[in-house]
Write an enzyme that holds these catalytic residues in place. Structure first.
Site, PDB file in Angstrom:
ATOM      1  N   HIS A 174       3.363 -10.055  41.205  1.00 50.63           N
ATOM      2  CA  HIS A 174       2.380  -9.227  40.484  1.00 50.63           C
ATOM      3  C   HIS A 174       1.275 -10.144  39.901  1.00 50.63           C
ATOM      4  CE1 HIS A 174       0.713  -6.390  37.682  1.00 50.63           C
ATOM      5  NE2 HIS A 174       1.722  -5.552  37.699  1.00 50.63           N
ATOM      6  N   GLU A 279      -1.826  -7.939  44.075  1.00 51.42           N
ATOM      7  CA  GLU A 279      -0.398  -8.254  44.126  1.00 51.42           C
ATOM      8  C   GLU A 279       0.090  -8.189  45.577  1.00 51.42           C
ATOM      9  OE1 GLU A 279       1.309  -5.381  41.254  1.00 51.42           O
ATOM     10  OE2 GLU A 279      -0.737  -5.205  40.538  1.00 51.42           O
TER      11      GLU A 279
HETATM   12  C1  BG6 Z   1       0.662  -2.385  38.697  1.00 53.27           C
HETATM   13  C2  BG6 Z   1       0.906  -0.932  39.015  1.00 53.27           C
HETATM   14  O1  BG6 Z   1       1.282  -3.160  39.649  1.00 53.27           O
HETATM   15  O2  BG6 Z   1       1.216  -2.700  37.416  1.00 53.27           O
HETATM   16  C3  BG6 Z   1       0.345  -0.060  37.919  1.00 53.27           C
HETATM   17  O3  BG6 Z   1       0.307  -0.615  40.274  1.00 53.27           O
HETATM   18  C4  BG6 Z   1       0.914  -0.471  36.572  1.00 53.27           C
HETATM   19  O4  BG6 Z   1       0.662   1.308  38.194  1.00 53.27           O
HETATM   20  C5  BG6 Z   1       0.652  -1.954  36.363  1.00 53.27           C
HETATM   21  O5  BG6 Z   1       0.295   0.285  35.550  1.00 53.27           O
HETATM   22  C6  BG6 Z   1       1.190  -2.518  35.047  1.00 53.27           C
HETATM   23  O6  BG6 Z   1       2.541  -2.255  34.912  1.00 53.27           O
HETATM   24  P1  BG6 Z   1       3.319  -2.708  33.607  1.00 53.27           P
HETATM   25  O7  BG6 Z   1       4.709  -2.164  33.729  1.00 53.27           O
HETATM   26  O8  BG6 Z   1       3.313  -4.237  33.614  1.00 53.27           O
HETATM   27  O9  BG6 Z   1       2.541  -2.170  32.431  1.00 53.27           O
END
Ligand code: BG6
Length: 304
Positions: A174, A279
């Site tokens: 991510h 990502e």
């Molecule tokens: C992204 C998703 O990878 O991560 C989004 O596609 C999400 O939908 C974002 O809002 C952040 O996620 P988190 O759980 O770290 O707040």
């Protein structure tokens, strides 16, 4: 010459490695991190999630974005760097009480070794199933992340099924990138790739664009793309970002823009302007790993 340091979980200081505590306040113990400075780069890696939080090649701007409002309370996701999403991406398909993006980013990993050469440092972190992971996801596994820090940032993630039965999972790197401004940034390499708009999922993978991506609103897309070669170009800068992945047929492009950012407690109001997530992972087709099998995912990030 190579130096190998093993079992480095104490607070010690050796060549170019510094063990520190990040985000320590009166009410919070913070997160143990490892800072590395070598001839090519400086980097900060959290033990939690084996998460690379910062990477900066010398004489280049920082490659990764880390929110100044990140929550460093243990077991909370850290907003920025390269969290690992395992054993699922996003919300769990059926359970509402389990953590978003899986548990790997919220757990302390074990630093197995650091190898120092003339060119780079290689860190190996591992995570094995334990009572806590099995209470969320009832499978036995060995996860390993090899992080190579030199001119480039190389990440190799592997999972071994040490269970008695096959198991299913999904996975993503991510990555949060630091950019000069979202309005002056484009992503190359996803032209003509079908995407699912997570804000309008009912449309499925029916859309694609023939031009590089520019973002001017909240964006949360999952692309189907096997190229594994992408570039973030910044209009007024000579410095660009290269992303190379293997075994990652999905690319997720996320920028929360104004309103969503205001709802996230760990981002400042205007920080959507300077961050962009591109990502890499395998999140659409669930992966079934047979007993004794290993699977690897690779990511190389660089600023050029
Ligand atoms: C992204 C998703 O990878 O991560 C989004 O596609 C999400 O939908 C974002 O809002 C952040 O996620 P988190 O759980 O770290 O707040």
């Amino acid at each position: 010459m190579q130096h190998i340091f093993k079992n480095l979980n104490g607070k010690i200081k050796i060549n170019h490695l510094y063990f520190e505590q990040l985000g320590q306040t009166a009410g919070c113990e913070g997160q143990p991190v490892l800072r590395i400075e070598n001839r090519h780069c400086r980097a900060v890696i959290a033990y939690q999630g084996a998460q690379v939080l910062q990477f900066q090649r010398h004489n280049h701007a920082p490659l990764l974005w880390l929110s100044p409002l990140s929550n460093f309370t243990p077991k909370h996701a850290i907003r920025g760097g390269v969290p690992l999403c395992f054993p699922w991406f996003g919300k769990h398909p059926t359970e509402s009480k389990v953590p978003s993006h899986g548990f790997a980013r919220n757990m302390p990993w074990l630093l197995q070794s650091v190898t120092e050469s003339e060119q780079d440092h290689t860190l190996i972190f591992t995570l094995k199933d334990n009572d806590e992971t099995r209470s969320i996801w009832p499978h036995a596994f060995n996860a390993m992340l090899e992080i190579r820090l030199g001119e480039l940032l190389n990440l190799d993630f592997s999972i071994v099924n040490v269970d008695q039965n096959p198991f299913d999972f999904t996975f993503a790197f991510h990555s949060y990138f630091a950019i000069e401004h979202i309005a002056r940034t484009q992503i190359l390499g996803l032209e003509n790739a079908p995407f699912l708009d997570q804000l309008k999922p009912e449309n499925g993978f029916s859309q694609m664009e023939s031009t590089p991506i520019r973002i001017n609103q909240e964006t949360d897309r999952i692309y189907q793309c096997n190229r594994g070669n992408y570039k973030i170009v910044q209009d007024h800068l000579n410095q660009h970002i290269l992303i190379q992945s293997s075994n990652c047929p999905n690319v997720i492009v996320w920028n929360p823009w104004v309103e969503k950012t205001s709802k996230l407690g760990d981002m400042s109001a205007d920080s959507w302007q300077n961050m962009l997530c591109v990502e890499s992972g395998r999140i659409m087709d669930v992966i079934t790993l047979d007993v004794g099998q290993t699977i690897n995912f690779h990511l190389t990030l660089s600023s050029v």
